[in-house]
Design a protein around this motif. Structure first.
Motif, PDB file in Angstrom:
ATOM      1  N   GLU A  49      10.514 -12.670  32.132  1.00 48.33           N
ATOM      2  CA  GLU A  49       9.340 -11.871  32.500  1.00 48.33           C
ATOM      3  C   GLU A  49       8.031 -12.598  32.218  1.00 48.33           C
ATOM      4  O   GLU A  49       7.090 -12.507  32.996  1.00 48.33           O
ATOM      5  CB  GLU A  49       9.355 -10.539  31.743  1.00 48.33           C
ATOM      6  CG  GLU A  49       8.213  -9.619  32.163  1.00 48.33           C
ATOM      7  CD  GLU A  49       8.296  -8.260  31.490  1.00 48.33           C
ATOM      8  OE1 GLU A  49       9.047  -8.138  30.494  1.00 48.33           O
ATOM      9  OE2 GLU A  49       7.615  -7.330  31.952  1.00 48.33           O
ATOM     10  N   TRP A  67      15.001 -12.417  43.693  1.00 43.89           N
ATOM     11  CA  TRP A  67      14.345 -11.891  42.512  1.00 43.89           C
ATOM     12  C   TRP A  67      13.899 -13.041  41.599  1.00 43.89           C
ATOM     13  O   TRP A  67      13.050 -12.868  40.746  1.00 43.89           O
ATOM     14  CB  TRP A  67      15.308 -10.985  41.720  1.00 43.89           C
ATOM     15  CG  TRP A  67      15.606  -9.697  42.422  1.00 43.89           C
ATOM     16  CD1 TRP A  67      14.993  -9.223  43.542  1.00 43.89           C
ATOM     17  CD2 TRP A  67      16.579  -8.718  42.048  1.00 43.89           C
ATOM     18  NE1 TRP A  67      15.535  -8.008  43.901  1.00 43.89           N
ATOM     19  CE2 TRP A  67      16.506  -7.668  42.990  1.00 43.89           C
ATOM     20  CE3 TRP A  67      17.500  -8.615  41.016  1.00 43.89           C
ATOM     21  CZ2 TRP A  67      17.328  -6.547  42.928  1.00 43.89           C
ATOM     22  CZ3 TRP A  67      18.313  -7.486  40.950  1.00 43.89           C
ATOM     23  CH2 TRP A  67      18.225  -6.467  41.902  1.00 43.89           C
ATOM     24  N   GLU A  97      12.172 -18.744  37.498  1.00 45.38           N
ATOM     25  CA  GLU A  97      11.025 -17.867  37.236  1.00 45.38           C
ATOM     26  C   GLU A  97      11.129 -16.634  38.119  1.00 45.38           C
ATOM     27  O   GLU A  97      11.719 -16.659  39.205  1.00 45.38           O
ATOM     28  CB  GLU A  97       9.704 -18.595  37.474  1.00 45.38           C
ATOM     29  CG  GLU A  97       9.505 -19.065  38.893  1.00 45.38           C
ATOM     30  CD  GLU A  97       8.155 -19.732  39.084  1.00 45.38           C
ATOM     31  OE1 GLU A  97       7.225 -19.381  38.341  1.00 45.38           O
ATOM     32  OE2 GLU A  97       8.043 -20.603  39.963  1.00 45.38           O
ATOM     33  N   THR A 144      10.143 -13.756  40.716  1.00 53.44           N
ATOM     34  CA  THR A 144       9.297 -13.540  41.886  1.00 53.44           C
ATOM     35  C   THR A 144       8.690 -12.147  41.775  1.00 53.44           C
ATOM     36  O   THR A 144       9.019 -11.377  40.860  1.00 53.44           O
ATOM     37  CB  THR A 144      10.139 -13.625  43.173  1.00 53.44           C
ATOM     38  OG1 THR A 144      11.095 -12.561  43.155  1.00 53.44           O
ATOM     39  CG2 THR A 144      10.861 -14.968  43.270  1.00 53.44           C
ATOM     40  N   ASP A 145       7.804 -11.811  42.730  1.00 56.47           N
ATOM     41  CA  ASP A 145       7.227 -10.459  42.724  1.00 56.47           C
ATOM     42  C   ASP A 145       8.321  -9.415  42.906  1.00 56.47           C
ATOM     43  O   ASP A 145       8.294  -8.350  42.275  1.00 56.47           O
ATOM     44  CB  ASP A 145       6.182 -10.341  43.838  1.00 56.47           C
ATOM     45  CG  ASP A 145       4.942 -11.167  43.524  1.00 56.47           C
ATOM     46  OD1 ASP A 145       4.748 -11.514  42.332  1.00 56.47           O
ATOM     47  OD2 ASP A 145       4.182 -11.468  44.457  1.00 56.47           O
ATOM     48  N   ASP A 146       9.282  -9.741  43.794  1.00 58.67           N
ATOM     49  CA  ASP A 146      10.400  -8.813  43.979  1.00 58.67           C
ATOM     50  C   ASP A 146      11.187  -8.668  42.685  1.00 58.67           C
ATOM     51  O   ASP A 146      11.677  -7.577  42.354  1.00 58.67           O
ATOM     52  CB  ASP A 146      11.332  -9.313  45.089  1.00 58.67           C
ATOM     53  CG  ASP A 146      10.714  -9.128  46.463  1.00 58.67           C
ATOM     54  OD1 ASP A 146       9.676  -8.443  46.555  1.00 58.67           O
ATOM     55  OD2 ASP A 146      11.266  -9.682  47.433  1.00 58.67           O
ATOM     56  N   ARG A 164      10.040  -8.904  39.677  1.00 58.88           N
ATOM     57  CA  ARG A 164       9.313  -8.055  38.727  1.00 58.88           C
ATOM     58  C   ARG A 164       9.531  -6.577  39.070  1.00 58.88           C
ATOM     59  O   ARG A 164       9.687  -5.734  38.184  1.00 58.88           O
ATOM     60  CB  ARG A 164       7.818  -8.383  38.748  1.00 58.88           C
ATOM     61  CG  ARG A 164       7.532  -9.757  38.209  1.00 58.88           C
ATOM     62  CD  ARG A 164       6.055 -10.036  38.008  1.00 58.88           C
ATOM     63  NE  ARG A 164       5.889 -11.453  37.681  1.00 58.88           N
ATOM     64  CZ  ARG A 164       6.154 -11.984  36.495  1.00 58.88           C
ATOM     65  NH1 ARG A 164       6.553 -11.199  35.512  1.00 58.88           N
ATOM     66  NH2 ARG A 164       6.017 -13.275  36.278  1.00 58.88           N
ATOM     67  N   GLY A 165       9.532  -6.294  40.368  1.00 60.49           N
ATOM     68  CA  GLY A 165       9.802  -4.917  40.788  1.00 60.49           C
ATOM     69  C   GLY A 165      11.215  -4.498  40.397  1.00 60.49           C
ATOM     70  O   GLY A 165      11.434  -3.373  39.911  1.00 60.49           O
ATOM     71  N   GLU A 203      11.432  -3.737  36.709  1.00 61.37           N
ATOM     72  CA  GLU A 203      10.890  -2.418  36.367  1.00 61.37           C
ATOM     73  C   GLU A 203      11.897  -1.323  36.725  1.00 61.37           C
ATOM     74  O   GLU A 203      12.091  -0.365  35.961  1.00 61.37           O
ATOM     75  CB  GLU A 203       9.551  -2.186  37.092  1.00 61.37           C
ATOM     76  CG  GLU A 203       8.407  -2.974  36.492  1.00 61.37           C
ATOM     77  CD  GLU A 203       8.300  -2.778  34.984  1.00 61.37           C
ATOM     78  OE1 GLU A 203       8.275  -1.608  34.528  1.00 61.37           O
ATOM     79  OE2 GLU A 203       8.276  -3.782  34.246  1.00 61.37           O
TER      80      GLU A 203
END
Lengths: 329, 130
Positions: B20, B60, B79, B81-83, B85-86, B89
């Motif tokens: 994260e 991801w 690392e 990705t934005d996906d 991080r979603g 969550e």
């Protein structure tokens, strides 16, 4: 092969080339780093390699799932599906496509009715791109003519409809086949087809269809925009007495070229060499009178329907008629 | 959900959480999981890489080879990705919902099972012809 190499070989077995090398490099970095850590803890190189590999667990199931994910789901199922489909098509399609016993009305073709017709001629007219319609004109005698218009397929989405080919068939029907004509007259038709559009113009010939039908448009003759192009001419037969025809030795070629004919006809007939067969003292020969000729012409029009103004199609006087030397049609 | 799916979901969540705040390479991820969970969560090291590959395929996580800052062979860093991080969550919420539900369930006082009433036997009187 040491334990590290063996593990990497087993773990990457079956992976595609680039992915296998990438995975092998990553695993080797991992294992060598772990071996180095263990050696610093006091283990020998051999012991460290053994322990490092043991910590990784069995390489089989995990990596097999990866390869199975790639091969069985994508390639495997696709191959199985393609094979099944091919087999189904091979076995079932011939059965499905086999025509059921039935009576199916089919369009009558000119090949079917050709024995009943005279002067059937067919053409493919490739119309210039500037033209929006193809007009078919039939000049019969001087001043009498039929005309029909075939609108070409409209251009769609900015593209010119292609191919701009119009199928044309000309001909005449014997009197018994053309009920709309008066007794003794012959039916004339000119049929044009372009795509799904099928149009026939018909009329009654003021003379019999027994005559000479000649194609005057040579193969590959250019079709100009806004100009008439003669394609077929017809000259009815003329029944005349043997003496009028100047036939002395009936059934044999006249070396003089039928030169016994005098007057206006002499200029036409002097160029011909013809064979005539007398019947009851009369013979038939193409009527040289220009007013009895029939000419089918095409006009590639750049004007829309309703704004079309053009001279009448050519008459027999406008077309050089070259009578054939063989039997008439 | 099978034990296998549960384990896989746990491994995925642990990897995503480890990545994260920074990119890490494989062994570093393992060591971070061990450190953060004080050894409570452990799995065979060999199962890490298929899990990472799975996360890469889902986009991801992205991977790239980079030189090691301390020298030696280059390492493959991962690392989020934005996906990713979603997804992290979402998995966090799911995990907390399950945890809260289990804690609430396990905190309930024991309830005696209701006694089953004896089965009723239908009575039947046959008619007699006179």
């Amino acid at each position: 092969m040491n334990p590290v190499d063996r593990y990497i070989a087993r773990a990457t077995f079956g992976l595609p080339g680039k992915k296998r090398l990438d995975t092998a490099a990553e695993l080797r970095v991992h294992l060598l780093q772990r071996v180095d850590q263990l050696q610093r803890q006091g283990f020998s190189r051999e012991e460290a390699e053994h322990l490092a590999v043991e910590r990784m667990g069995s390489p089989g199931p995990s990596w097999k799932r990866v390869t199975a994910g790639v091969f069985s789901r994508q390639v495997g199922w696709a191959a199985a599906g393609a094979l099944s489909l091919a087999l189904a098509v091979w076995l079932v399609l011939p059965i499905l496509l086999r025509p059921a016993p039935s009576v199916q009305p089919t369009p009558t073709t000119f090949d079917d009715i050709e024995p009943f017709l005279a002067g059937v001629r067919s053409f493919d007219a490739v119309v210039p791109e500037r033209a929006v319609a193809l007009r078919i004109g039939v000049q019969v005698r001087a001043g009498d003519y039929f005309e029909a218009t075939t609108v070409l397929p409209a251009a769609s989405e900015g593209r010119i409809a292609s191919p701009r080919t119009v199928r044309l068939v000309t001909g005449a029907a014997p009197a018994s086949e053309s009920t709309e004509c008066t007794t003794g007259a012959e039916g004339l038709f000119v049929r044009s087809r372009v795509g799904a559009h099928d149009q026939t113009i018909a009329g009654c010939l003021p003379f019999g269809s027994d005559g000479v039908w000649e194609v005057v448009a040579p193969e590959g003759a250019p079709l100009h925009v806004d100009a008439w192009t003669p394609v077929v001419v017809f000259q009815p037969m003329q029944t005349i007495s043997m003496s009028e025809a100047g036939v002395i030795d009936a059934g044999r070629e006249d070396p003089a070229g039928g030169g016994a004919v005098s007057g206006d006809r002499a200029s036409v007939e002097s160029t011909r060499t013809e064979t005539v067969t007398p019947v009851d003292g009369f013979v038939k020969r193409p009527n040289p009178d220009p007013d009895t000729w029939l000419v089918v012409s095409l006009y590639a029009s750049s004007a829309e329907i309703g704004t079309f103004t053009a001279p009448p199609p050519p008459s027999g006087a406008d077309v050089a008629f070259q009578a054939p030397t063989g039997p008439s049609l | 959900m099978s034990d296998h799916d549960t384990k896989r979901g746990t491994v995925d969540l642990a990897i995503l959480a480890t990545l994260e705040h920074q990119a890490r390479y494989g062994l570093e991820i393992l060591e971070e999981v061990q450190r953060a969970t004080q050894g409570a969560l452990s799995f065979k090291e060999g199962s890490l890489y298929p899990a990472l590959q799975r996360l890469v395929q889902r986009k991801w996580v992205r991977a790239s080879w980079e030189d090691s800052p301390i020298g030696g062979a280059p390492r493959k860093y991962y690392e989020l990705t934005d996906d990713g991080r979603g997804a992290l969550e979402d998995k966090r919420r799911q995990w907390r919902a399950v945890r809260d539900a289990m804690e609430a369930f396990l905190a309930m006082p024991a309830v005696a099972a209701p006694r089953r009433s004896p089965a009723r036997v239908p009575t039947h009187t046959a008619g007699v012809a006179s």
